[in-house]
Scaffold this motif. Structure first.
Motif, PDB file in Angstrom:
ATOM      1  N   SER A  47       0.874  -1.121   0.007  1.00  0.00           N
ATOM      2  CA  SER A  47       0.041  -0.040  -0.151  1.00  0.00           C
ATOM      3  C   SER A  47       0.832   1.265  -0.123  1.00  0.00           C
ATOM      4  O   SER A  47       1.989   1.326   0.844  1.00  0.00           O
ATOM      5  N   GLY A  48       0.573   2.266  -0.892  1.00  0.00           N
ATOM      6  CA  GLY A  48       0.969   3.460  -0.978  1.00  0.00           C
ATOM      7  C   GLY A  48       0.541   4.569   0.281  1.00  0.00           C
ATOM      8  O   GLY A  48       1.076   5.648   0.069  1.00  0.00           O
ATOM      9  N   GLU A  49      -0.451   3.983   0.786  1.00  0.00           N
ATOM     10  CA  GLU A  49      -1.078   5.090   2.063  1.00  0.00           C
ATOM     11  C   GLU A  49       0.211   5.328   3.046  1.00  0.00           C
ATOM     12  O   GLU A  49       0.566   4.669   3.688  1.00  0.00           O
ATOM     13  N   GLN A  50      -0.049   6.706   3.160  1.00  0.00           N
ATOM     14  CA  GLN A  50       1.269   7.255   4.133  1.00  0.00           C
ATOM     15  C   GLN A  50       0.842   6.430   5.633  1.00  0.00           C
ATOM     16  O   GLN A  50       1.778   5.986   6.269  1.00  0.00           O
ATOM     17  N   LYS A  51      -0.296   6.300   5.998  1.00  0.00           N
ATOM     18  CA  LYS A  51      -0.796   5.999   7.343  1.00  0.00           C
ATOM     19  C   LYS A  51       0.083   4.353   7.353  1.00  0.00           C
ATOM     20  O   LYS A  51       0.513   3.915   8.418  1.00  0.00           O
ATOM     21  N   LYS A  52      -0.266   3.584   6.253  1.00  0.00           N
ATOM     22  CA  LYS A  52       0.161   2.212   6.261  1.00  0.00           C
ATOM     23  C   LYS A  52       1.565   1.962   6.213  1.00  0.00           C
ATOM     24  O   LYS A  52       2.091   1.206   6.903  1.00  0.00           O
ATOM     25  N   ILE A  53       2.055   2.991   5.609  1.00  0.00           N
ATOM     26  CA  ILE A  53       3.606   2.912   5.193  1.00  0.00           C
ATOM     27  C   ILE A  53       4.068   3.033   6.736  1.00  0.00           C
ATOM     28  O   ILE A  53       5.054   2.327   7.224  1.00  0.00           O
ATOM     29  N   GLU A  54       3.936   4.165   7.481  1.00  0.00           N
ATOM     30  CA  GLU A  54       4.378   4.548   8.580  1.00  0.00           C
ATOM     31  C   GLU A  54       4.220   3.449   9.582  1.00  0.00           C
ATOM     32  O   GLU A  54       5.005   3.181  10.402  1.00  0.00           O
ATOM     33  N   GLY A  55       2.848   2.597   9.666  1.00  0.00           N
ATOM     34  CA  GLY A  55       2.553   1.883  10.480  1.00  0.00           C
ATOM     35  C   GLY A  55       3.380   0.677  10.403  1.00  0.00           C
ATOM     36  O   GLY A  55       3.845   0.042  11.233  1.00  0.00           O
ATOM     37  N   THR A  56       3.588   0.104   9.186  1.00  0.00           N
ATOM     38  CA  THR A  56       4.450  -0.980   8.800  1.00  0.00           C
ATOM     39  C   THR A  56       5.973  -0.562   9.408  1.00  0.00           C
ATOM     40  O   THR A  56       6.438  -1.496  10.044  1.00  0.00           O
ATOM     41  N   LEU A  57       6.420   0.412   9.049  1.00  0.00           N
ATOM     42  CA  LEU A  57       7.699   0.818   9.417  1.00  0.00           C
ATOM     43  C   LEU A  57       7.689   0.731  11.086  1.00  0.00           C
ATOM     44  O   LEU A  57       8.812   0.212  11.671  1.00  0.00           O
ATOM     45  N   LYS A  58       6.781   1.380  11.593  1.00  0.00           N
ATOM     46  CA  LYS A  58       6.608   1.450  13.412  1.00  0.00           C
ATOM     47  C   LYS A  58       6.628   0.044  13.601  1.00  0.00           C
ATOM     48  O   LYS A  58       7.385  -0.302  14.795  1.00  0.00           O
ATOM     49  N   ASN A  59       5.845  -0.921  13.203  1.00  0.00           N
ATOM     50  CA  ASN A  59       5.704  -2.128  13.561  1.00  0.00           C
ATOM     51  C   ASN A  59       7.212  -3.008  13.609  1.00  0.00           C
ATOM     52  O   ASN A  59       7.661  -3.689  14.461  1.00  0.00           O
ATOM     53  N   GLU A  76      12.574  -8.935   7.227  1.00  0.00           N
ATOM     54  CA  GLU A  76      12.900  -8.455   5.817  1.00  0.00           C
ATOM     55  C   GLU A  76      11.625  -7.878   5.362  1.00  0.00           C
ATOM     56  O   GLU A  76      10.454  -8.348   5.671  1.00  0.00           O
ATOM     57  N   LEU A  77      11.780  -6.656   4.796  1.00  0.00           N
ATOM     58  CA  LEU A  77      10.692  -5.906   4.142  1.00  0.00           C
ATOM     59  C   LEU A  77      10.360  -5.986   2.883  1.00  0.00           C
ATOM     60  O   LEU A  77      11.445  -5.794   1.953  1.00  0.00           O
ATOM     61  N   VAL A  78       9.149  -6.760   2.282  1.00  0.00           N
ATOM     62  CA  VAL A  78       9.012  -7.044   1.093  1.00  0.00           C
ATOM     63  C   VAL A  78       8.000  -6.026   0.465  1.00  0.00           C
ATOM     64  O   VAL A  78       7.062  -6.097   0.957  1.00  0.00           O
ATOM     65  N   VAL A  79       8.545  -5.065  -0.610  1.00  0.00           N
ATOM     66  CA  VAL A  79       7.595  -4.082  -0.860  1.00  0.00           C
ATOM     67  C   VAL A  79       6.925  -4.370  -2.416  1.00  0.00           C
ATOM     68  O   VAL A  79       7.856  -4.872  -3.258  1.00  0.00           O
ATOM     69  N   HIS A  80       5.731  -4.374  -2.830  1.00  0.00           N
ATOM     70  CA  HIS A  80       5.349  -4.386  -4.094  1.00  0.00           C
ATOM     71  C   HIS A  80       3.981  -3.544  -4.261  1.00  0.00           C
ATOM     72  O   HIS A  80       3.475  -3.051  -3.376  1.00  0.00           O
ATOM     73  N   SER A  81       3.246  -3.580  -5.302  1.00  0.00           N
ATOM     74  CA  SER A  81       2.374  -3.077  -5.815  1.00  0.00           C
ATOM     75  C   SER A  81       2.497  -1.285  -5.110  1.00  0.00           C
ATOM     76  O   SER A  81       3.444  -0.723  -5.536  1.00  0.00           O
ATOM     77  N   GLY A  82       1.426  -0.739  -4.523  1.00  0.00           N
ATOM     78  CA  GLY A  82       1.392   0.527  -4.318  1.00  0.00           C
ATOM     79  C   GLY A  82       2.252   0.942  -3.234  1.00  0.00           C
ATOM     80  O   GLY A  82       2.888   2.198  -3.151  1.00  0.00           O
ATOM     81  N   GLY A  83       2.952  -0.044  -2.653  1.00  0.00           N
ATOM     82  CA  GLY A  83       4.173   0.015  -1.615  1.00  0.00           C
ATOM     83  C   GLY A  83       5.379   0.768  -1.891  1.00  0.00           C
ATOM     84  O   GLY A  83       6.165   1.292  -1.319  1.00  0.00           O
ATOM     85  N   VAL A  84       5.407   0.723  -3.387  1.00  0.00           N
ATOM     86  CA  VAL A  84       6.732   1.362  -4.213  1.00  0.00           C
ATOM     87  C   VAL A  84       6.847   2.600  -3.569  1.00  0.00           C
ATOM     88  O   VAL A  84       8.179   3.138  -3.521  1.00  0.00           O
ATOM     89  N   GLU A  85       5.985   3.266  -3.092  1.00  0.00           N
ATOM     90  CA  GLU A  85       6.024   4.672  -2.827  1.00  0.00           C
ATOM     91  C   GLU A  85       7.104   4.868  -1.592  1.00  0.00           C
ATOM     92  O   GLU A  85       7.909   5.924  -1.476  1.00  0.00           O
ATOM     93  N   VAL A  86       7.164   3.895  -0.703  1.00  0.00           N
ATOM     94  CA  VAL A  86       7.950   4.046   0.392  1.00  0.00           C
ATOM     95  C   VAL A  86       9.414   4.108  -0.011  1.00  0.00           C
ATOM     96  O   VAL A  86      10.383   4.711   0.654  1.00  0.00           O
TER      97      VAL A  86
END
Length: 153
Positions: A47-59, A76-86
């Motif tokens: 997901s490229g949503e800022q809250k989702k990205i920030e939540g994942t990094l915080k987790n 390991e952090l695996v990023v795909h789809s909209g997550g590319v934004e991070v």
């Protein structure tokens, strides 16, 4: 009153304090025990949503700082789809410092190459310190079969 009624009332008075005392006791639970020598976990971010990205990094940071897992966890952090934004350089002000901090703590930062092709994103558009995998789904399948836990916040 019958003997049965008197016995029932007596039993109620005798057991009621014990039931009440049990209800007022707060169970003490300190969390699961980390009995394994080592733990492997992959976080999936699509997901490229800022809250989702920030939540994942915080987790991920929370897992690294959990005293039960200190020195016993590979992440390991695996990023795909909209997550590319991070990983986009245009968002470096938002996430770069946190990503570098996680990487310094041993977190492997991985981008799906299929996503780059599908979204016409060039590697030069992404932060230079990330790694790549041909397919995020393939990465998740392989890691899961190797016993890694998969977390999708």
């Amino acid at each position: 009153m019958t003997k049965y009624t008197i016995a029932l009332i007596t039993f109620s008075f005798l057991t009621a304090p014990n039931l009440h005392a049990q209800e007022n006791k707060t169970p003490i639970y300190a969390g699961a025990k980390a009995t394994e020598k080592h733990y492997n976990v992959v976080y999936q971010l699509n997901s490229g949503e800022q809250k989702k990205i920030e939540g994942t990094l915080k987790n991920i940071g929370n897992a690294l700082n959990d005293p039960r897992l200190k020195g016993k966890v590979s992440i390991e952090l695996v990023v795909h789809s909209g997550g590319v934004e991070v990983f986009k350089q245009t968002n470096s002000n938002l996430y770069k410092d946190k990503l570098l901090s996680l990487q310094k703590q041993g977190v492997l930062l991985v981008m799906c190459e299929n996503t780059l092709k599908e979204r016409n994103v060039q590697k030069k558009e992404l932060m230079p310190f990330i790694s790549y995998t041909p397919s995020a789904n393939g990465e998740l399948i392989i890691l899961q079969q190797q016993g890694w836990g998969i977390i999708h916040p």
